[in-house]
Design a protein around this motif. Sequence first.
Motif, PDB file in Angstrom:
ATOM      1  N   SER A  86       0.900  -1.163   0.104  1.00 23.06           N
ATOM      2  CA  SER A  86       0.025  -0.152  -0.073  1.00 23.06           C
ATOM      3  C   SER A  86       0.890   1.078   0.072  1.00 23.06           C
ATOM      4  O   SER A  86       2.049   1.289   0.494  1.00 23.06           O
ATOM      5  CB  SER A  86      -0.929  -0.032   1.182  1.00 23.06           C
ATOM      6  OG  SER A  86      -0.058   0.079   2.351  1.00 23.06           O
ATOM      7  N   GLY A  87       0.534   2.360  -0.453  1.00 29.11           N
ATOM      8  CA  GLY A  87       1.183   3.427  -0.819  1.00 29.11           C
ATOM      9  C   GLY A  87       1.559   3.583  -2.081  1.00 29.11           C
ATOM     10  O   GLY A  87       1.977   2.732  -2.990  1.00 29.11           O
ATOM     11  N   ARG A  88       2.032   4.771  -2.570  1.00 24.40           N
ATOM     12  CA  ARG A  88       2.001   5.374  -3.834  1.00 24.40           C
ATOM     13  C   ARG A  88       3.432   5.070  -4.143  1.00 24.40           C
ATOM     14  O   ARG A  88       3.759   5.267  -5.576  1.00 24.40           O
ATOM     15  CB  ARG A  88       1.548   6.764  -4.074  1.00 24.40           C
ATOM     16  CG  ARG A  88       2.354   7.905  -3.271  1.00 24.40           C
ATOM     17  CD  ARG A  88       1.746   9.226  -3.412  1.00 24.40           C
ATOM     18  NE  ARG A  88       2.386  10.157  -2.504  1.00 24.40           N
ATOM     19  CZ  ARG A  88       2.166  11.200  -2.452  1.00 24.40           C
ATOM     20  NH1 ARG A  88       1.589  11.708  -3.225  1.00 24.40           N
ATOM     21  NH2 ARG A  88       2.639  12.207  -1.530  1.00 24.40           N
ATOM     22  N   MET A  89       4.432   4.836  -3.589  1.00 22.81           N
ATOM     23  CA  MET A  89       6.017   4.753  -3.878  1.00 22.81           C
ATOM     24  C   MET A  89       5.951   3.600  -4.361  1.00 22.81           C
ATOM     25  O   MET A  89       7.350   3.311  -5.142  1.00 22.81           O
ATOM     26  CB  MET A  89       6.901   5.031  -2.660  1.00 22.81           C
ATOM     27  CG  MET A  89       6.830   6.407  -2.185  1.00 22.81           C
ATOM     28  SD  MET A  89       7.784   6.627  -0.727  1.00 22.81           S
ATOM     29  CE  MET A  89       9.410   6.341  -1.365  1.00 22.81           C
ATOM     30  N   PHE A  90       5.232   2.758  -4.344  1.00 22.49           N
ATOM     31  CA  PHE A  90       5.596   0.940  -4.689  1.00 22.49           C
ATOM     32  C   PHE A  90       6.217   0.963  -5.974  1.00 22.49           C
ATOM     33  O   PHE A  90       7.319   0.232  -6.283  1.00 22.49           O
ATOM     34  CB  PHE A  90       4.334   0.236  -4.829  1.00 22.49           C
ATOM     35  CG  PHE A  90       4.587  -1.318  -5.214  1.00 22.49           C
ATOM     36  CD1 PHE A  90       4.219  -1.537  -6.241  1.00 22.49           C
ATOM     37  CD2 PHE A  90       5.127  -2.142  -4.205  1.00 22.49           C
ATOM     38  CE1 PHE A  90       4.422  -2.807  -6.947  1.00 22.49           C
ATOM     39  CE2 PHE A  90       5.463  -3.559  -4.836  1.00 22.49           C
ATOM     40  CZ  PHE A  90       5.017  -3.897  -6.161  1.00 22.49           C
ATOM     41  N   SER A  91       5.719   1.574  -7.158  1.00 25.89           N
ATOM     42  CA  SER A  91       5.904   1.471  -8.532  1.00 25.89           C
ATOM     43  C   SER A  91       7.213   2.111  -8.735  1.00 25.89           C
ATOM     44  O   SER A  91       7.932   1.902  -9.819  1.00 25.89           O
ATOM     45  CB  SER A  91       5.024   1.740  -9.515  1.00 25.89           C
ATOM     46  OG  SER A  91       4.873   3.427  -9.194  1.00 25.89           O
ATOM     47  N   ASN A  92       8.106   2.552  -7.820  1.00 27.31           N
ATOM     48  CA  ASN A  92       9.265   3.500  -8.048  1.00 27.31           C
ATOM     49  C   ASN A  92      10.289   2.881  -7.188  1.00 27.31           C
ATOM     50  O   ASN A  92      11.332   3.218  -7.494  1.00 27.31           O
ATOM     51  CB  ASN A  92       9.172   5.062  -7.292  1.00 27.31           C
ATOM     52  CG  ASN A  92       8.154   5.773  -8.247  1.00 27.31           C
ATOM     53  OD1 ASN A  92       7.772   5.634  -9.346  1.00 27.31           O
ATOM     54  ND2 ASN A  92       7.466   6.731  -7.492  1.00 27.31           N
ATOM     55  N   ASN A 139      10.625  -1.763 -12.841  1.00 31.35           N
ATOM     56  CA  ASN A 139       9.806  -1.970 -13.912  1.00 31.35           C
ATOM     57  C   ASN A 139      10.069  -3.454 -14.083  1.00 31.35           C
ATOM     58  O   ASN A 139       9.199  -3.683 -15.099  1.00 31.35           O
ATOM     59  CB  ASN A 139      10.271  -1.126 -15.146  1.00 31.35           C
ATOM     60  CG  ASN A 139      11.745  -1.353 -15.685  1.00 31.35           C
ATOM     61  OD1 ASN A 139      12.284  -2.273 -14.686  1.00 31.35           O
ATOM     62  ND2 ASN A 139      12.207  -0.891 -16.577  1.00 31.35           N
ATOM     63  N   GLY A 140      10.452  -4.299 -13.201  1.00 30.97           N
ATOM     64  CA  GLY A 140      10.688  -5.600 -13.555  1.00 30.97           C
ATOM     65  C   GLY A 140      11.718  -6.134 -14.787  1.00 30.97           C
ATOM     66  O   GLY A 140      12.020  -7.094 -14.778  1.00 30.97           O
ATOM     67  N   GLY A 141      12.590  -5.144 -15.145  1.00 33.24           N
ATOM     68  CA  GLY A 141      13.361  -5.154 -16.075  1.00 33.24           C
ATOM     69  C   GLY A 141      14.811  -6.176 -15.942  1.00 33.24           C
ATOM     70  O   GLY A 141      15.526  -6.515 -16.352  1.00 33.24           O
ATOM     71  N   ASN A 142      14.867  -5.978 -14.389  1.00 28.78           N
ATOM     72  CA  ASN A 142      16.324  -6.302 -13.878  1.00 28.78           C
ATOM     73  C   ASN A 142      16.142  -7.044 -12.618  1.00 28.78           C
ATOM     74  O   ASN A 142      15.243  -6.754 -11.632  1.00 28.78           O
ATOM     75  CB  ASN A 142      17.296  -5.267 -13.618  1.00 28.78           C
ATOM     76  CG  ASN A 142      17.596  -4.460 -14.687  1.00 28.78           C
ATOM     77  OD1 ASN A 142      18.026  -4.960 -15.743  1.00 28.78           O
ATOM     78  ND2 ASN A 142      17.417  -3.233 -14.533  1.00 28.78           N
ATOM     79  N   THR A 143      16.665  -8.432 -12.571  1.00 31.51           N
ATOM     80  CA  THR A 143      16.391  -9.310 -11.527  1.00 31.51           C
ATOM     81  C   THR A 143      17.883  -9.713 -11.183  1.00 31.51           C
ATOM     82  O   THR A 143      18.621  -9.979 -11.844  1.00 31.51           O
ATOM     83  CB  THR A 143      15.403 -10.456 -11.691  1.00 31.51           C
ATOM     84  OG1 THR A 143      15.872 -11.252 -12.894  1.00 31.51           O
ATOM     85  CG2 THR A 143      13.875  -9.937 -12.196  1.00 31.51           C
TER      86      THR A 143
END
Length: 123
Positions: A24-30, A53-57
């Motif tokens: 929860s919280g708006r920072m998750f996607s960053n 963005n899921g591009g690096n793991t």
Amino acid sequence: VQLQAFGGGLVQAGGSLRLSCVASGRMFSNNAMGWFRQAPGKERELVATIGWNGGNTWYIDSVKGRFTISRDNAKNAVYLQMNSLKPEDTAAYYCAASIRAVPSGSPRDYRHWGQGTLVTVSS
């Protein structure tokens, strides 16, 4: 960011589990996200991490080829698919949000933690 992890349980060796973590919280996607685990008597270790963005793991060597981390920013969720589980994977698993956008191997970068979800693998 508040995190809630779930999906742990008891599974036989060779089996699979999928852990989920909802934020929860708006920072998750960053933020990069990570899954840690802590077995009884051992230190907490970083298992896998994924960029904003899921591009690096990144994965710890012991789970490469068996575990897959992924995320869905639209759902504020991060997942850990665990296949071919081994007894040595038994631990409490924690999700955590990094202060960085790219994957980080430093536990100090992870400032927000969910509660643990217990994974027990029987032999």
